[in-house]
Design an enzyme around this catalytic site. Structure first.
Site, PDB file in Angstrom:
ATOM      1  N   ARG A 165     -36.094  19.248-105.864  1.00  0.00           N
ATOM      2  CA  ARG A 165     -35.034  19.785-106.731  1.00  0.00           C
ATOM      3  C   ARG A 165     -34.991  19.053-108.079  1.00  0.00           C
ATOM      4  NH1 ARG A 165     -35.201  22.679-102.962  1.00  0.00           N
ATOM      5  NH2 ARG A 165     -33.483  23.779-101.945  1.00  0.00           N
ATOM      6  N   SER A 247     -26.548  24.883-102.550  1.00  0.00           N
ATOM      7  CA  SER A 247     -26.358  23.523-102.029  1.00  0.00           C
ATOM      8  C   SER A 247     -25.776  22.648-103.131  1.00  0.00           C
ATOM      9  CB  SER A 247     -27.692  22.912-101.590  1.00  0.00           C
ATOM     10  OG  SER A 247     -28.270  23.671-100.575  1.00  0.00           O
ATOM     11  N   GLU A 347     -26.390  18.102-106.752  1.00  0.00           N
ATOM     12  CA  GLU A 347     -27.585  18.881-107.086  1.00  0.00           C
ATOM     13  C   GLU A 347     -27.439  19.727-108.359  1.00  0.00           C
ATOM     14  OE1 GLU A 347     -30.625  21.136-107.477  1.00  0.00           O
ATOM     15  OE2 GLU A 347     -29.183  22.341-106.366  1.00  0.00           O
TER      16      GLU A 347
END
Ligand code: EPU
Length: 351
Positions: A165, A247, A347
């Protein structure tokens, strides 16, 4: 190029947070960006917010720097190598629509990444990943524009600095670890290398379970695409119905010793050993174990079916604020830290 002032950003972020952009510019071509560079260089020099689908974004207030909404369209076959079909899309294309199109053209490889919200141009920024495949596994190269100089340039996978990510596009130019490009580059086109010899990627538990349930050992790419869509719909909220940014935390990585220590106290810990000897933990499980499912701060809440997702339960009319979302996120971080000694990393991009 279309320039608007005092634009509500609520329709442009999937969490559905209300905030305004002082200057909102729609860019539909490379020429638009170059014109912007000639006419308003100061907008491009002061860390503009480059916006794709807004699906990985938390707005904590009005945005004073220019917002560049990327709407560059187009999907095309570029070339082939002995192993791959090379296919390109404009940064403003819808990611899921692009995945669907590649399959209908007979170029499988992106099916595990079906139904991820957002645009093609945002996909390399956080190196999107799901069900055993990451963008970097199918990435070929991208074209971008340096917003300070107006220069066009291309990057291959190594130059993008992909991680879990993560990429150069998530780091500010001053970041010590990277030659970061956040706010400095605008991605215009992305190319993918799709394998001519395709085999399904069914390693992820949920997918293996689905294949087993259906009694199919050699599914087509379209079947895998449909299964991934089913799994996502069952677990994750549809941003069109319930605001969310996917997420909210990354899955943390710990040493084997640290993992064994946690397991001695919490035997049910969900963990995945990594090839380098470290262990990845399921952040959703850690948050769930701390009892967060369904808890809220104002109109920001932890999703009932997947604790890794923060939702806007107030909808469009009484939306959660960015402050509520971040207060909830920080409370989750504190409680996971107190119980497991791990600081979860947020995130999405927080602006
Ligand atoms: N779990 C719980 N309780 C929860 C949530 C999860 O016990 O509330 C457990 C699950 O039972 C499972 C494990 O945690 O054993 C992992 O859960 P899941 O399979 O849902 O995947 P994840 O690790 O939570 C990651 C990605 C998702 C991606 C899925 C599938 C990250 C941060 N998230 O989630 O990506 O779709 O795997 O590959 O890596 C996103 O980035 O926005 C995203 C949705």
């Amino acid at each position: 190029m279309l320039v608007e002032n005092q634009v509500s950003l609520q329709p442009y972020n999937t969490l559905g947070i209300q905030a305004r952009a002082q200057t909102f510019v729609r860019v539909a071509s490379v020429g638009d960006v170059l014109a912007l560079h000639r006419e308003h260089p100061s907008w491009l020099r002061s860390q503009p917010l480059v916006l794709g689908g807004g699906s990985n974004l938390v707005l904590t207030g009005d945005v004073t720097q220019a917002v560049l909404k990327v709407e560059i369209a187009g999907r095309q076959f570029v070339s082939e190598t002995p192993q791959h079909w090379i296919v390109q899309a404009g940064a403003g294309e819808c990611w899921h629509g692009f995945v669907d199109w590649t399959l209908s053209q007979g170029w499988p490889g992106l099916e595990n990444l079906a139904l991820i919200p957002g645009t093609v141009g945002a996909s390399p920024v956080q190196n999107i990943g799901a069900y055993g495949v990451e963008l970097q596994d199918r990435f070929h190269s991208l074209d971008a524009i340096d917003l300070h100089t107006g220069q066009l340039f291309s990057l291959d996978a190594a130059q993008c600095g992909f991680g879990y990510r993560d990429s150069v596009f998530k780091h500010a130019p001053g970041d010590a670890r990277y030659m970061g490009l956040a706010g400095r580059a605008l991605i215009t086109h992305v190319r993918f290398a799709l394998p001519k010899t395709w085999k399904p990627e069914l390693g992820y538990l949920d997918l293996a379970r689905k294949a087993n349930e259906q009694g199919v050992t050699s599914p087509t790419a379209r079947q895998v695409f449909d299964w991934v869509c089913d799994i996502r719909r069952a677990k994750l909220p549809d941003p069109a119905a319930v605001g969310n940014a996917g997420s909210f935390f990354k899955n943390p990585t710990v040493s084997a010793e640290q993992c064994a220590d946690i397991i001695s106290r919490d035997p049910k810990l969900v963990h995945y050993p990594m090839p380098d000897g470290s262990v990845k933990l399921a952040a959703g499980w850690l948050i769930d174990a701390c009892g967060w499912k369904g808890k809220s701060v104002g109109n920001a809440a932890v999703y009932e079916k997947q604790a890794l997702v923060i939702i806007n339960k107030g909808g469009v009319v009484h939306p959660a604020t960015g402050g509520e979302v971040m207060t909830l996120a920080k409370a989750i971080q504190t409680s996971v830290y107190e119980r497991f000694g791990l600081m979860l990393e947020i995130e999405p991009v927080v602006v």
